[in-house]
Write a protein that holds these residues in place. Structure first.
Motif, PDB file in Angstrom:
ATOM      1  N   GLN A 108     121.823  17.826  29.546  1.00 30.40           N
ATOM      2  CA  GLN A 108     120.487  18.134  30.079  1.00 30.40           C
ATOM      3  C   GLN A 108     119.602  16.897  30.058  1.00 30.40           C
ATOM      4  O   GLN A 108     118.812  16.676  30.972  1.00 30.40           O
ATOM      5  N   LYS A 112     117.852  15.342  33.297  1.00 31.39           N
ATOM      6  CA  LYS A 112     116.390  15.296  33.400  1.00 31.39           C
ATOM      7  C   LYS A 112     115.866  13.859  33.413  1.00 31.39           C
ATOM      8  O   LYS A 112     114.919  13.549  34.119  1.00 31.39           O
ATOM      9  N   ASP A 149     123.018  27.165  30.316  1.00 30.84           N
ATOM     10  CA  ASP A 149     122.622  25.753  30.239  1.00 30.84           C
ATOM     11  C   ASP A 149     122.345  25.299  28.803  1.00 30.84           C
ATOM     12  O   ASP A 149     122.293  24.108  28.535  1.00 30.84           O
ATOM     13  N   GLN A 150     122.167  26.247  27.886  1.00 27.72           N
ATOM     14  CA  GLN A 150     121.857  25.876  26.507  1.00 27.72           C
ATOM     15  C   GLN A 150     123.102  25.836  25.610  1.00 27.72           C
ATOM     16  O   GLN A 150     123.002  25.544  24.426  1.00 27.72           O
ATOM     17  N   LYS A 195     121.336  25.911  39.199  1.00 27.27           N
ATOM     18  CA  LYS A 195     120.641  26.997  38.492  1.00 27.27           C
ATOM     19  C   LYS A 195     119.178  27.057  38.914  1.00 27.27           C
ATOM     20  O   LYS A 195     118.575  26.030  39.227  1.00 27.27           O
TER      21      LYS A 195
HETATM   22 MG    MG Z   1     115.858  24.527  30.401  1.00 29.81          MG
END
Ligand code: MG
Ligand code: ATP
Length: 332
Positions: A108, A112, A149-150, A195
């Motif tokens: 992630q 990001k 996603d986690q 997503k």
């Molecule tokens: Mg998130």
């Protein structure tokens, strides 16, 4: 009873449908079976630039939406992360237990920071999964309801809990992710290969729960599907249609095979119209309930203060044990 913990960012104002189906629905279910802790993670929100007045408003707005979704302060502990200073304190210890390379492998962050430009990404954004480790371990959580996603961040949490326990002696419960397969990843309506996301989706691809219901219906009706005509669940070849079926199935409690059967011989338009109606029925009372909580900020704030008090009792105990294990000299 076993403990559950999760957190949600107050960044974008409205929660989106992916947040609700992937995470918040599970929060609501787990408050019946677990000693559940849920928080608005404002410390995580400032990993990217925030306007102070907006952050404050969005924090209340996030709490109001959680309550409107069905969280009951009598059945769970609902609080704001920054009200419990132990998060930042245990976060530091977890920072010191994490390898730089290990943190660098978090996908992630890679996604990001690539989007923001490497020079603009903050160290806070880099270490946010490690603060999240502290969030979870402070409450000795057994289950962490999250979206797909986690998963990697929960893996990191498990690794660090085991590492700390091995190095300093049994201290932390090793948590497990609670990920419901069917709704673990709700896709963007315009690009059903990514997503649905607060930060990455375009407005047309993102169903915000607080949007005007008319706008929501419009977004559903213009969702990207495919050039085939059959309404059938096939995530690989028909990601757009499959996403719509998942959403409709979850919101109505009808199974996917039942839906496929009822749409036999029908066109995509029929599915979209039905889903648009179901969405409007869902968001209309949700918006009204959210507004009711916002209209009475005093009650909302005192409810959050009570939640923070309950949370602190647990967090302070875990932190005290941790400080002792690490070898910090107690203040006399
Ligand atoms: Mg998130
Ligand atoms: P951002 O893009 O800024 O990371 P987000 O849309 O992922 O925002 P978060 O606040 O990070 O929202 O996530 C809150 C919870 O919602 C997490 O448990 C996350 O796994 C879940 N979630 C987020 N997007 C989806 C999705 N598209 N499908 C299912 N669950 C999701």
């Amino acid at each position: 009873s076993p403990r559950a913990l999760s957190g949600i960012q107050p960044t974008a104002g409205s929660f989106h449908l992916g947040n609700y189906l992937g995470a918040i629905r599970q929060y609501v279910a787990l408050q019946e079976t677990h000693d559940a802790f849920y928080m608005v993670v404002d410390l995580h929100a400032i990993t990217v630039p925030q306007d102070p007045a907006e952050l404050r408003a969005n924090t209340r707005l996030a709490a109001a939406q959680l309550l409107a979704s069905g969280l009951d302060p009598e059945r769970c502990t609902l609080f704001v992360q920054s009200h419990v200073p132990e998060h930042a304190q245990l976060g530091w210890i977890m920072n010191c237990l994490t390898g730089f390379g290990e943190a660098s492998r978090m996908t992630q962050f890679k996604d990001k920071s690539a989007k923001q430009g490497a020079d603009r990404a903050t160290v806070g954004l880099f270490t946010y999964p490690i603060l999240q480790v502290a969030d979870i371990l402070l409450y000795q959580a057994n289950q962490v309801p999250v979206g797909e996603d986690q998963r990697q961040h929960i893996e990191l949490t498990r690794d660090l809990a085991e590492r700390f326990n091995a190095r300093f002696g049994e201290t932390f419960t090793v948590p497990a992710p609670h990920i419901v397969k069917e709704t673990a990843k709700i896709f963007d309506l315009q690009d059903p290969t990514i997503k649905m996301s607060k930060s990455a989706s375009t407005p047309k691809g993102l169903i915000n729960l607080l949007d005007e219901p008319k706008m929501t219906a419009k977004k559903v009706k213009s969702a990207v599907t495919d050039t085939d005509t059959v309404i059938r669940f096939d995530a690989e070849n028909k990601p757009g249609v499959s996403n719509l079926l998942t959403i409709l199935s979850t919101l109505t409690g009808t199974t996917i095979p039942e839906l496929e059967k009822s749409y036999e011989g029908k066109m995509y338009g029929a599915l979209k119209t039905d889903l648009a109606d179901v969405m409007v029925e869902f968001v209309t009372p949700f918006r009204a309930r959210t507004q009711e909580y916002l209209d009475d900020p005093e009650t909302l704030d005192s409810l959050l203060a009570k939640g923070a008090e309950k949370a602190r009792a647990v967090a302070a105990e875990t932190l005290a044990q941790t400080y002792d294990k690490v070898g910090f000299l107690p203040a006399k």
